[in-house]
Design a protein around this motif. Structure first.
Motif, PDB file in Angstrom:
ATOM      1  N   ARG A  87      56.310  48.138  76.907  1.00 18.83           N
ATOM      2  CA  ARG A  87      57.439  47.621  77.674  1.00 18.83           C
ATOM      3  C   ARG A  87      57.243  47.966  79.143  1.00 18.83           C
ATOM      4  O   ARG A  87      56.912  49.089  79.496  1.00 18.83           O
ATOM      5  N   ILE A  88      57.445  46.984  80.007  1.00 20.37           N
ATOM      6  CA  ILE A  88      57.387  47.206  81.445  1.00 20.37           C
ATOM      7  C   ILE A  88      58.727  47.772  81.893  1.00 20.37           C
ATOM      8  O   ILE A  88      59.781  47.192  81.628  1.00 20.37           O
ATOM      9  N   LEU A  89      58.700  48.900  82.567  1.00 18.54           N
ATOM     10  CA  LEU A  89      59.911  49.495  83.119  1.00 18.54           C
ATOM     11  C   LEU A  89      60.126  49.049  84.558  1.00 18.54           C
ATOM     12  O   LEU A  89      61.232  48.686  84.941  1.00 18.54           O
ATOM     13  N   LYS A  90      59.045  49.087  85.351  1.00 16.57           N
ATOM     14  CA  LYS A  90      59.135  48.587  86.729  1.00 16.57           C
ATOM     15  C   LYS A  90      57.741  48.506  87.330  1.00 16.57           C
ATOM     16  O   LYS A  90      56.803  49.144  86.857  1.00 16.57           O
ATOM     17  N   VAL A  91      57.658  47.717  88.383  1.00 14.05           N
ATOM     18  CA  VAL A  91      56.451  47.620  89.184  1.00 14.05           C
ATOM     19  C   VAL A  91      56.815  48.163  90.552  1.00 14.05           C
ATOM     20  O   VAL A  91      57.818  47.759  91.145  1.00 14.05           O
ATOM     21  N   ASP A  92      56.000  49.095  91.046  1.00 16.53           N
ATOM     22  CA  ASP A  92      56.284  49.728  92.330  1.00 16.53           C
ATOM     23  C   ASP A  92      54.975  49.869  93.106  1.00 16.53           C
ATOM     24  O   ASP A  92      54.189  50.783  92.831  1.00 16.53           O
ATOM     25  N   GLY A  93      54.738  48.957  94.036  1.00 13.16           N
ATOM     26  CA  GLY A  93      53.488  48.981  94.789  1.00 13.16           C
ATOM     27  C   GLY A  93      52.312  48.740  93.868  1.00 13.16           C
ATOM     28  O   GLY A  93      52.244  47.720  93.192  1.00 13.16           O
ATOM     29  N   ILE A  94      51.391  49.716  93.820  1.00 11.34           N
ATOM     30  CA  ILE A  94      50.245  49.591  92.904  1.00 11.34           C
ATOM     31  C   ILE A  94      50.443  50.430  91.642  1.00 11.34           C
ATOM     32  O   ILE A  94      49.499  50.725  90.927  1.00 11.34           O
ATOM     33  N   GLN A  95      51.705  50.766  91.371  1.00  9.46           N
ATOM     34  CA  GLN A  95      52.029  51.500  90.150  1.00  9.46           C
ATOM     35  C   GLN A  95      52.793  50.600  89.189  1.00  9.46           C
ATOM     36  O   GLN A  95      53.740  49.907  89.576  1.00  9.46           O
ATOM     37  N   LEU A  96      52.363  50.648  87.923  1.00 10.87           N
ATOM     38  CA  LEU A  96      53.010  49.909  86.848  1.00 10.87           C
ATOM     39  C   LEU A  96      53.594  50.941  85.893  1.00 10.87           C
ATOM     40  O   LEU A  96      52.855  51.692  85.245  1.00 10.87           O
ATOM     41  N   HIS A  97      54.924  51.008  85.807  1.00 10.19           N
ATOM     42  CA  HIS A  97      55.621  51.988  84.975  1.00 10.19           C
ATOM     43  C   HIS A  97      55.898  51.367  83.606  1.00 10.19           C
ATOM     44  O   HIS A  97      56.441  50.252  83.529  1.00 10.19           O
ATOM     45  N   LEU A  98      55.563  52.117  82.562  1.00 10.96           N
ATOM     46  CA  LEU A  98      55.603  51.594  81.195  1.00 10.96           C
ATOM     47  C   LEU A  98      56.248  52.576  80.236  1.00 10.96           C
ATOM     48  O   LEU A  98      56.295  53.773  80.488  1.00 10.96           O
ATOM     49  N   GLU A  99      56.641  52.039  79.101  1.00  7.75           N
ATOM     50  CA  GLU A  99      57.121  52.852  77.982  1.00  7.75           C
ATOM     51  C   GLU A  99      56.264  52.514  76.769  1.00  7.75           C
ATOM     52  O   GLU A  99      56.042  51.336  76.473  1.00  7.75           O
ATOM     53  N   GLY A 100      55.769  53.580  76.098  1.00 10.52           N
ATOM     54  CA  GLY A 100      55.063  53.381  74.838  1.00 10.52           C
ATOM     55  C   GLY A 100      53.575  53.133  74.945  1.00 10.52           C
ATOM     56  O   GLY A 100      52.990  52.559  74.038  1.00 10.52           O
ATOM     57  N   LEU A 101      52.937  53.575  76.003  1.00  6.76           N
ATOM     58  CA  LEU A 101      51.480  53.450  76.087  1.00  6.76           C
ATOM     59  C   LEU A 101      50.854  54.666  75.405  1.00  6.76           C
ATOM     60  O   LEU A 101      51.116  55.802  75.788  1.00  6.76           O
ATOM     61  N   ASP A 102      50.031  54.434  74.413  1.00 11.30           N
ATOM     62  CA  ASP A 102      49.414  55.530  73.660  1.00 11.30           C
ATOM     63  C   ASP A 102      48.048  55.907  74.233  1.00 11.30           C
ATOM     64  O   ASP A 102      47.045  55.972  73.538  1.00 11.30           O
ATOM     65  N   ALA A 103      48.041  56.171  75.533  1.00 13.12           N
ATOM     66  CA  ALA A 103      46.839  56.626  76.233  1.00 13.12           C
ATOM     67  C   ALA A 103      47.163  57.951  76.903  1.00 13.12           C
ATOM     68  O   ALA A 103      48.270  58.144  77.401  1.00 13.12           O
ATOM     69  N   ILE A 104      46.199  58.846  76.918  1.00 13.29           N
ATOM     70  CA  ILE A 104      46.443  60.161  77.506  1.00 13.29           C
ATOM     71  C   ILE A 104      46.194  60.145  79.016  1.00 13.29           C
ATOM     72  O   ILE A 104      45.570  59.231  79.548  1.00 13.29           O
ATOM     73  N   ASP A 105      46.692  61.176  79.657  1.00  7.83           N
ATOM     74  CA  ASP A 105      46.602  61.302  81.106  1.00  7.83           C
ATOM     75  C   ASP A 105      45.151  61.188  81.575  1.00  7.83           C
ATOM     76  O   ASP A 105      44.259  61.829  81.029  1.00  7.83           O
ATOM     77  N   GLY A 106      44.939  60.359  82.580  1.00  3.75           N
ATOM     78  CA  GLY A 106      43.616  60.184  83.158  1.00  3.75           C
ATOM     79  C   GLY A 106      42.781  59.092  82.522  1.00  3.75           C
ATOM     80  O   GLY A 106      41.692  58.787  83.008  1.00  3.75           O
ATOM     81  N   SER A 107      43.265  58.489  81.441  1.00  9.23           N
ATOM     82  CA  SER A 107      42.482  57.443  80.783  1.00  9.23           C
ATOM     83  C   SER A 107      42.232  56.281  81.747  1.00  9.23           C
ATOM     84  O   SER A 107      43.153  55.803  82.399  1.00  9.23           O
ATOM     85  N   PRO A 108      40.984  55.819  81.827  1.00  4.94           N
ATOM     86  CA  PRO A 108      40.687  54.666  82.669  1.00  4.94           C
ATOM     87  C   PRO A 108      41.273  53.389  82.068  1.00  4.94           C
ATOM     88  O   PRO A 108      41.163  53.145  80.865  1.00  4.94           O
ATOM     89  N   VAL A 109      41.907  52.583  82.898  1.00  5.58           N
ATOM     90  CA  VAL A 109      42.464  51.298  82.469  1.00  5.58           C
ATOM     91  C   VAL A 109      41.433  50.218  82.761  1.00  5.58           C
ATOM     92  O   VAL A 109      40.933  50.105  83.884  1.00  5.58           O
ATOM     93  N   LEU A 110      41.118  49.429  81.740  1.00  6.07           N
ATOM     94  CA  LEU A 110      40.113  48.383  81.865  1.00  6.07           C
ATOM     95  C   LEU A 110      40.707  47.047  82.270  1.00  6.07           C
ATOM     96  O   LEU A 110      40.084  46.276  82.992  1.00  6.07           O
ATOM     97  N   ASP A 111      41.925  46.767  81.781  1.00  5.21           N
ATOM     98  CA  ASP A 111      42.560  45.491  82.106  1.00  5.21           C
ATOM     99  C   ASP A 111      44.048  45.569  81.801  1.00  5.21           C
ATOM    100  O   ASP A 111      44.489  46.395  81.000  1.00  5.21           O
ATOM    101  N   ILE A 112      44.796  44.702  82.448  1.00  2.67           N
ATOM    102  CA  ILE A 112      46.243  44.588  82.285  1.00  2.67           C
ATOM    103  C   ILE A 112      46.533  43.106  82.118  1.00  2.67           C
ATOM    104  O   ILE A 112      46.117  42.298  82.947  1.00  2.67           O
ATOM    105  N   LYS A 113      47.241  42.760  81.041  1.00  2.69           N
ATOM    106  CA  LYS A 113      47.565  41.354  80.785  1.00  2.69           C
ATOM    107  C   LYS A 113      49.033  41.234  80.404  1.00  2.69           C
ATOM    108  O   LYS A 113      49.516  42.017  79.584  1.00  2.69           O
ATOM    109  N   PRO A 114      49.741  40.257  80.952  1.00  2.51           N
ATOM    110  CA  PRO A 114      51.125  40.077  80.524  1.00  2.51           C
ATOM    111  C   PRO A 114      51.149  39.646  79.056  1.00  2.51           C
ATOM    112  O   PRO A 114      50.277  38.903  78.611  1.00  2.51           O
TER     113      PRO A 114
END
Length: 156
Positions: free
Chosen positions: A102-129
């Motif tokens: 779930r998208i909580l908000k977009v703030d500049g180059i930050q995408l705030h989410l709920e329920g991402l099962d990735a740990i701190d520092g995990s590299p993000v490969l892609d983002i798709k709506p």
């Protein structure tokens, strides 16, 4: 096989510093895009969607634990031994995670989410709506063991 080289588009910022199996919906995280590659324009329009699919690299998996055959999910012998491609465990050959959040908000180059099962520092490969038309077409079914496994994965 061909070797593929990817460059992360950003990093996960989370309160979880190690992989744990359950209660991921409690996690409120944000992805910060790599400012050397992206400006806020890269996220323009994303806040118009309720959900997003995140592809990330589970880079902290011990290479010695990567599975290429079959195993009991979570080492639970009450569940059948199934191939690594018939489960979603972290110890997979390319350590790629995919989660719809779930998208909580977009703030500049930050995408705030709920329920991402990735740990701190995990590299993000892609983002798709997440688009409803990409949801499964036709009947959806799964084995009982995965239903049992997932009971507390999102909420306790």
């Amino acid at each position: 096989m061909k070797t593929i080289t990817l460059q992360a588009v950003g990093r996960v910022h989370s309160t979880r510093g190690k992989a744990e199996d359950d209660n991921w919906d409690k996690e409120k995280v944000y992805i910060e895009l790599d400012a050397t590659q992206f400006t806020p324009e890269a996220l323009a329009g994303l806040a118009d969607f309720s959900h997003v699919e995140i592809l990330f690299h589970m880079d902290q998996v011990d290479p010695a634990k990567v599975e290429k055959t079959a195993r009991h999910p979570r080492n639970n012998t009450d569940w059948p031994k199934v191939g690594i491609f018939a489960q979603r465990g972290k110890n997979r050959p390319n350590q790629i995670g995919a989660t719809i959040c779930r998208i909580l908000k977009v703030d500049g180059i930050q995408l705030h989410l709920e329920g991402l099962d990735a740990i701190d520092g995990s590299p993000v490969l892609d983002i798709k709506p997440w688009v409803a038309e990409f949801a499964p077409r036709g009947e959806v079914f799964q084995p009982q063991w995965i239903t049992e496994l997932m009971r507390s994965y999102w909420r306790s």
